[in-house]
Design an enzyme around this catalytic site. Sequence first.
Site, mmCIF file in Angstrom:
data_model
loop_
_atom_site.group_PDB
_atom_site.id
_atom_site.type_symbol
_atom_site.label_atom_id
_atom_site.label_comp_id
_atom_site.label_asym_id
_atom_site.label_seq_id
_atom_site.Cartn_x
_atom_site.Cartn_y
_atom_site.Cartn_z
ATOM 1 C CG ASP A 183 33.879 49.574 64.369
ATOM 2 O OD1 ASP A 183 34.502 48.798 63.883
ATOM 3 O OD2 ASP A 183 34.443 50.220 65.373
ATOM 4 C CB VAL A 184 29.273 53.056 61.045
ATOM 5 C CG1 VAL A 184 29.131 53.404 62.515
ATOM 6 C CG2 VAL A 184 30.161 53.855 60.186
#
Length: 466
Positions: A393-394
């Site tokens: 997600d990052v």
Amino acid sequence: MSDFLPTGIQLTYLVAVCLFIIGLKQLGSPATARNGNLLASGGMLLAVGATLLDRQVLNYEMILVGLAIGSLIGAIAAQRVAMTEMPQMVGLLNGLGGLASALVAVAEFWRLIGNGEPIALDANISMLLDVFIGGVTFTGSMVAFAKLQGLISGSPITFPLQQPVNILLLIGFVVGSGYLLVTPENVPLFLGVVAVSLLLGVLFVIPIGGGDMPVVISLLNSLSGVAASAAGFVVMNNMLIVAGALVGASGLILTQIMCKAMNRSLVSVLFGAFGGGVASGSAGETAGDKTVRSIDPEEGAMMLGYARSVVIVPGYGMAVAQAQHSVRELGDQLERMGVDVKYAIHPVAGRMPGHMNVLLAEANVPYPQLSDMDDINPQFEQTDVALVIGANDVVNPAARHDTASPIYGMPILEVDKAKQTIVIKRGMSTGFAGVDNELFYKDKTTMLFGSAKDMVAKLVAEVKQL
């Protein structure tokens, strides 16, 4: 001498507090964190020593036994707990701090009741606050530990009418505490509010997804400090009050930093039951008209070995695979070939604040090579290869433009702007947010499927052959 002793204790406390503040300041950088930890530990040693000279201490034998047992357990834990298990360790220590503070309040209540002494209003309020904050911190931290350790599901655990039940329990605690202020000698009621605080801690953490653990651990750390400060008011100890306030304030600041890094409010983290969706796919699959391009270690090694600059982006997958030593070996090998190597650290990568920094420090990655998100993002456009190891997600570009995405607005590491991106991942499963990662389907992205440790080791072997 007897007149000087109390003054000497307070002056020693003042020195200890100064060491705490300097230590906290140095903990803000990986390069000085070790010295900061030593300074703060030295301050605590001074504080404990000064407290043992206090005339109110009556049973030195039991204190020494406790010190010996605690020191032995701490030394064994420090030696045996792997760096990859630090989030669990931190959660456990937060919980024990909350438990110790709550037990101080319970012991003081029992002492006053047993001696038939009246319980003053201010002391009663301090004890109730200590019980509440310490109890919530203890059981909440134990649940966080269980989630991180895999003893219970890391996904949000919810049930019908969960929030109304929490509200009713909180109201029950407030009403019971109010009644105790009027009738402080009511032992069954006191035990009841203790039980409610413990139950609230469990219900507080179970609906929080495992991906939100950096925020939860920061908040529980803050609460453990507030509980210690409340315990200081219970026993009227200035050292506990100030030290607890420092921990509480620093933990709260860190919590705000974590929330900002996720572009989410603390309320949404605590009550949003976020991160429950899980999807998976096999290597090489397509999603509609989106195609995943995979490579083997030999191709990956050629891309890395002939690059002028490489940015390595570690994520939780690296921690799970315990690949940090192989990653460092890969970085060292690339540097020997003249490649400029840097490491990009996202604030919420992993399961606790600074998780990636801790793992890379254990592998002896030089501190100057570690770059935070704000510093490294402008450099990605000039980077030849971004190597993403177990992050999801990052590094998802959807956070920049997809308003329907649950991660929209979350600051990310902009690896998609590099000239080439290699993603090491076991499969096509989503991150904790439960959303597909656009990065995997970009034209400049190639996937290297497999365990992070195995794939990085193969990359090292192939790079050496170039």
